[in-house]
Design a protein around this motif. Structure first.
Motif, PDB file in Angstrom:
ATOM      1  N   ASP A  90      15.726  16.859  -7.612  1.00 49.77           N
ATOM      2  CA  ASP A  90      14.966  15.669  -7.998  1.00 49.77           C
ATOM      3  C   ASP A  90      13.540  16.034  -8.392  1.00 49.77           C
ATOM      4  O   ASP A  90      12.998  15.499  -9.368  1.00 49.77           O
ATOM      5  N   LEU A  91      12.930  16.946  -7.659  1.00 49.27           N
ATOM      6  CA  LEU A  91      11.558  17.361  -7.986  1.00 49.27           C
ATOM      7  C   LEU A  91      11.503  18.055  -9.344  1.00 49.27           C
ATOM      8  O   LEU A  91      10.583  17.813 -10.139  1.00 49.27           O
ATOM      9  N   ARG A 120      -1.066   1.280 -14.303  1.00 50.27           N
ATOM     10  CA  ARG A 120      -0.631   0.687 -13.035  1.00 50.27           C
ATOM     11  C   ARG A 120       0.761   1.175 -12.647  1.00 50.27           C
ATOM     12  O   ARG A 120       1.007   1.540 -11.489  1.00 50.27           O
ATOM     13  N   ILE A 121       1.680   1.183 -13.612  1.00 54.50           N
ATOM     14  CA  ILE A 121       3.032   1.651 -13.310  1.00 54.50           C
ATOM     15  C   ILE A 121       2.990   3.107 -12.870  1.00 54.50           C
ATOM     16  O   ILE A 121       3.650   3.499 -11.900  1.00 54.50           O
ATOM     17  N   GLY A 122       2.197   3.915 -13.570  1.00 50.95           N
ATOM     18  CA  GLY A 122       2.083   5.318 -13.210  1.00 50.95           C
ATOM     19  C   GLY A 122       1.565   5.528 -11.805  1.00 50.95           C
ATOM     20  O   GLY A 122       2.075   6.383 -11.060  1.00 50.95           O
ATOM     21  N   ASP A 123       0.567   4.768 -11.409  1.00 50.97           N
ATOM     22  CA  ASP A 123       0.034   4.880 -10.049  1.00 50.97           C
ATOM     23  C   ASP A 123       1.088   4.525  -9.008  1.00 50.97           C
ATOM     24  O   ASP A 123       1.227   5.196  -7.971  1.00 50.97           O
ATOM     25  N   GLU A 124       1.828   3.449  -9.265  1.00 45.27           N
ATOM     26  CA  GLU A 124       2.871   3.022  -8.326  1.00 45.27           C
ATOM     27  C   GLU A 124       3.945   4.100  -8.187  1.00 45.27           C
ATOM     28  O   GLU A 124       4.398   4.412  -7.082  1.00 45.27           O
ATOM     29  N   VAL A 125       4.339   4.662  -9.295  1.00 43.16           N
ATOM     30  CA  VAL A 125       5.384   5.680  -9.289  1.00 43.16           C
ATOM     31  C   VAL A 125       4.902   6.948  -8.578  1.00 43.16           C
ATOM     32  O   VAL A 125       5.623   7.542  -7.766  1.00 43.16           O
ATOM     33  N   ARG A 126       3.692   7.362  -8.876  1.00 37.82           N
ATOM     34  CA  ARG A 126       3.157   8.573  -8.233  1.00 37.82           C
ATOM     35  C   ARG A 126       3.026   8.379  -6.729  1.00 37.82           C
ATOM     36  O   ARG A 126       3.314   9.294  -5.945  1.00 37.82           O
ATOM     37  N   ASN A 127       2.619   7.192  -6.316  1.00 38.26           N
ATOM     38  CA  ASN A 127       2.545   6.897  -4.877  1.00 38.26           C
ATOM     39  C   ASN A 127       3.919   6.944  -4.228  1.00 38.26           C
ATOM     40  O   ASN A 127       4.054   7.371  -3.071  1.00 38.26           O
ATOM     41  N   GLN A 128       4.940   6.494  -4.970  1.00 39.36           N
ATOM     42  CA  GLN A 128       6.311   6.548  -4.443  1.00 39.36           C
ATOM     43  C   GLN A 128       6.744   7.996  -4.210  1.00 39.36           C
ATOM     44  O   GLN A 128       7.342   8.320  -3.175  1.00 39.36           O
ATOM     45  N   VAL A 129       6.461   8.852  -5.165  1.00 43.26           N
ATOM     46  CA  VAL A 129       6.837  10.261  -5.024  1.00 43.26           C
ATOM     47  C   VAL A 129       6.104  10.890  -3.840  1.00 43.26           C
ATOM     48  O   VAL A 129       6.707  11.597  -3.021  1.00 43.26           O
ATOM     49  N   GLN A 130       4.810  10.619  -3.728  1.00 42.17           N
ATOM     50  CA  GLN A 130       4.038  11.166  -2.610  1.00 42.17           C
ATOM     51  C   GLN A 130       4.570  10.666  -1.281  1.00 42.17           C
ATOM     52  O   GLN A 130       4.728  11.437  -0.320  1.00 42.17           O
ATOM     53  N   ALA A 131       4.880   9.391  -1.207  1.00 41.91           N
ATOM     54  CA  ALA A 131       5.412   8.813   0.035  1.00 41.91           C
ATOM     55  C   ALA A 131       6.759   9.430   0.389  1.00 41.91           C
ATOM     56  O   ALA A 131       7.054   9.681   1.571  1.00 41.91           O
ATOM     57  N   ALA A 132       7.589   9.679  -0.610  1.00 41.66           N
ATOM     58  CA  ALA A 132       8.901  10.265  -0.356  1.00 41.66           C
ATOM     59  C   ALA A 132       8.775  11.684   0.193  1.00 41.66           C
ATOM     60  O   ALA A 132       9.495  12.071   1.128  1.00 41.66           O
ATOM     61  N   ILE A 133       7.861  12.456  -0.363  1.00 42.07           N
ATOM     62  CA  ILE A 133       7.655  13.820   0.135  1.00 42.07           C
ATOM     63  C   ILE A 133       7.057  13.800   1.535  1.00 42.07           C
ATOM     64  O   ILE A 133       7.439  14.588   2.405  1.00 42.07           O
ATOM     65  N   ASP A 134       6.119  12.901   1.777  1.00 41.10           N
ATOM     66  CA  ASP A 134       5.544  12.773   3.116  1.00 41.10           C
ATOM     67  C   ASP A 134       6.636  12.430   4.135  1.00 41.10           C
ATOM     68  O   ASP A 134       6.633  12.949   5.259  1.00 41.10           O
ATOM     69  N   ALA A 135       7.570  11.573   3.744  1.00 36.30           N
ATOM     70  CA  ALA A 135       8.667  11.196   4.636  1.00 36.30           C
ATOM     71  C   ALA A 135       9.561  12.398   4.925  1.00 36.30           C
ATOM     72  O   ALA A 135      10.021  12.593   6.062  1.00 36.30           O
ATOM     73  N   TYR A 136       9.819  13.204   3.910  1.00 36.05           N
ATOM     74  CA  TYR A 136      10.627  14.412   4.089  1.00 36.05           C
ATOM     75  C   TYR A 136       9.957  15.379   5.061  1.00 36.05           C
ATOM     76  O   TYR A 136      10.598  15.896   5.988  1.00 36.05           O
ATOM     77  N   VAL A 137       8.673  15.604   4.881  1.00 38.36           N
ATOM     78  CA  VAL A 137       7.949  16.551   5.732  1.00 38.36           C
ATOM     79  C   VAL A 137       7.910  16.072   7.181  1.00 38.36           C
ATOM     80  O   VAL A 137       8.033  16.861   8.120  1.00 38.36           O
ATOM     81  N   ALA A 138       7.775  14.744   7.362  1.00 36.13           N
ATOM     82  CA  ALA A 138       7.620  14.179   8.709  1.00 36.13           C
ATOM     83  C   ALA A 138       8.924  13.659   9.312  1.00 36.13           C
ATOM     84  O   ALA A 138       8.910  13.128  10.431  1.00 36.13           O
ATOM     85  N   ASP A 139      10.052  13.791   8.581  1.00 38.47           N
ATOM     86  CA  ASP A 139      11.326  13.208   9.058  1.00 38.47           C
ATOM     87  C   ASP A 139      11.176  11.724   9.367  1.00 38.47           C
ATOM     88  O   ASP A 139      11.699  11.215  10.359  1.00 38.47           O
ATOM     89  N   ALA A 143       9.798   5.184   6.713  1.00 39.71           N
ATOM     90  CA  ALA A 143       9.171   5.291   5.395  1.00 39.71           C
ATOM     91  C   ALA A 143      10.227   5.369   4.298  1.00 39.71           C
ATOM     92  O   ALA A 143      10.045   4.811   3.208  1.00 39.71           O
ATOM     93  N   CYS A 144      11.343   6.031   4.580  1.00 42.97           N
ATOM     94  CA  CYS A 144      12.423   6.126   3.599  1.00 42.97           C
ATOM     95  C   CYS A 144      12.945   4.738   3.231  1.00 42.97           C
ATOM     96  O   CYS A 144      13.192   4.448   2.052  1.00 42.97           O
ATOM     97  N   ASP A 201      13.052   6.349  -9.512  1.00 40.73           N
ATOM     98  CA  ASP A 201      14.420   6.509  -9.002  1.00 40.73           C
ATOM     99  C   ASP A 201      14.590   7.848  -8.294  1.00 40.73           C
ATOM    100  O   ASP A 201      15.275   7.941  -7.267  1.00 40.73           O
ATOM    101  N   HIS A 202      13.989   8.892  -8.834  1.00 40.98           N
ATOM    102  CA  HIS A 202      14.068  10.208  -8.179  1.00 40.98           C
ATOM    103  C   HIS A 202      13.352  10.190  -6.830  1.00 40.98           C
ATOM    104  O   HIS A 202      13.793  10.850  -5.876  1.00 40.98           O
ATOM    105  N   ALA A 203      12.249   9.448  -6.742  1.00 42.80           N
ATOM    106  CA  ALA A 203      11.558   9.313  -5.446  1.00 42.80           C
ATOM    107  C   ALA A 203      12.477   8.650  -4.426  1.00 42.80           C
ATOM    108  O   ALA A 203      12.522   9.052  -3.252  1.00 42.80           O
ATOM    109  N   VAL A 204      13.223   7.653  -4.854  1.00 46.01           N
ATOM    110  CA  VAL A 204      14.189   6.994  -3.966  1.00 46.01           C
ATOM    111  C   VAL A 204      15.275   7.980  -3.537  1.00 46.01           C
ATOM    112  O   VAL A 204      15.707   7.993  -2.381  1.00 46.01           O
ATOM    113  N   ASN A 205      15.710   8.829  -4.475  1.00 47.91           N
ATOM    114  CA  ASN A 205      16.704   9.851  -4.124  1.00 47.91           C
ATOM    115  C   ASN A 205      16.187  10.769  -3.023  1.00 47.91           C
ATOM    116  O   ASN A 205      16.921  11.128  -2.094  1.00 47.91           O
ATOM    117  N   VAL A 206      14.922  11.173  -3.139  1.00 51.30           N
ATOM    118  CA  VAL A 206      14.320  12.038  -2.116  1.00 51.30           C
ATOM    119  C   VAL A 206      14.332  11.324  -0.762  1.00 51.30           C
ATOM    120  O   VAL A 206      14.689  11.911   0.266  1.00 51.30           O
TER     121      VAL A 206
END
Length: 222
Positions: A90-91, A120-139, A143-144, A201-206
């Motif tokens: 996904d990354l 605005r859409i770009g900011d929302e999407v980038r925040n989603q990706v960051q949140a998804a990675i943060d969730a992965y790192v922290a289990d 957040a998922c 969508d890829h952020a959701v997959n993560v």
């Protein structure tokens, strides 16, 4: 491989996924900046650096394969390696989509339809990706679930943006010589919106893979 070395390899894999995510997020941020500012130099930098993302992906994919083949992990370790493998894919795809955005910036996509709030859409999407990675790192499974829910909001933003493009197109007048250029502009803006939605969508997959990794629950995958 001793147990200590095996555990270290798992930790290195998680660190590697996080490191690749940071690189991809930088690519995405710079691509969005190039769209907003019309910065051709920055857009070309994103395009050139895509090869770095691809090489990192292949290295980490190899690490996953080695862990699966040589260590034959079971239970939670197996889910972790398998989820990490999927998340890396996904990354890598997000990196490809960031490159697409940079190419649209070179073609002047952001300047074609000023009423479309790509920023605005770009900011929302980038925040989603960051949140998804943060969730992965922290289990972090809570957040998922939040990431999965927020994807509907991003989809709605993209839908409204696409509709705005169509409305502006209908309202415009163009002579025969300008029709081809206008259609090219419409195509680029709609592709920009589509690719931003796909990054979400890829952020959701993560997030979904992380949720499965931690809870052994495929709820968010399907």
């Amino acid at each position: 491989m001793a147990r200590e070395d095996y555990c270290e390899s798992l930790t290195e894999l998680r660190d590697g996924v996080e490191s690749m995510a940071k690189t991809v997020l930088t690519q995405l941020r710079q691509a969005l900046e190039s769209l907003e500012d019309g910065d051709e130099t920055l857009a070309r930098k994103v395009i050139d650096n895509d090869e770095i993302v691809n090489e990192r992906y292949l290295d980490l994919e190899g690490d996953c394969i080695n862990l699966l083949a040589l260590q034959q992990p079971v239970a939670s370790d197996l889910r972790f390696v398998a989820a990490s493998f999927k998340i890396l894919t996904d990354l890598e795809r997000i990196g490809d989509l960031a490159t697409n955005l940079a190419r649209y910036a070179l073609a002047g996509a952001s300047r074609a339809f000023s009423k479309v709030d790509i920023h605005r859409i770009g900011d929302e999407v980038r925040n989603q990706v960051q949140a998804a990675i943060d969730a992965y790192v922290a289990d972090d499974t809570d957040a998922c679930r939040t990431i999965d829910t927020r994807d509907d909001e991003i989809d709605a933003l993209c839908q409204r943006a696409s509709e705005a493009v169509v409305r502006e197109l209908i309202a415009r007048e163009a002579d025969a010589w300008g029709i081809e250029q206008l259609l090219d502009d419409v195509s680029r803006v709609l592709l920009t919106i589509r690719d931003l939605e796909r990054i979400g969508d890829h952020a959701v997959n993560v997030a979904a893979r992380t949720h499965y990794m931690v809870e052994n629950d495929p709820e968010l995958i399907y």
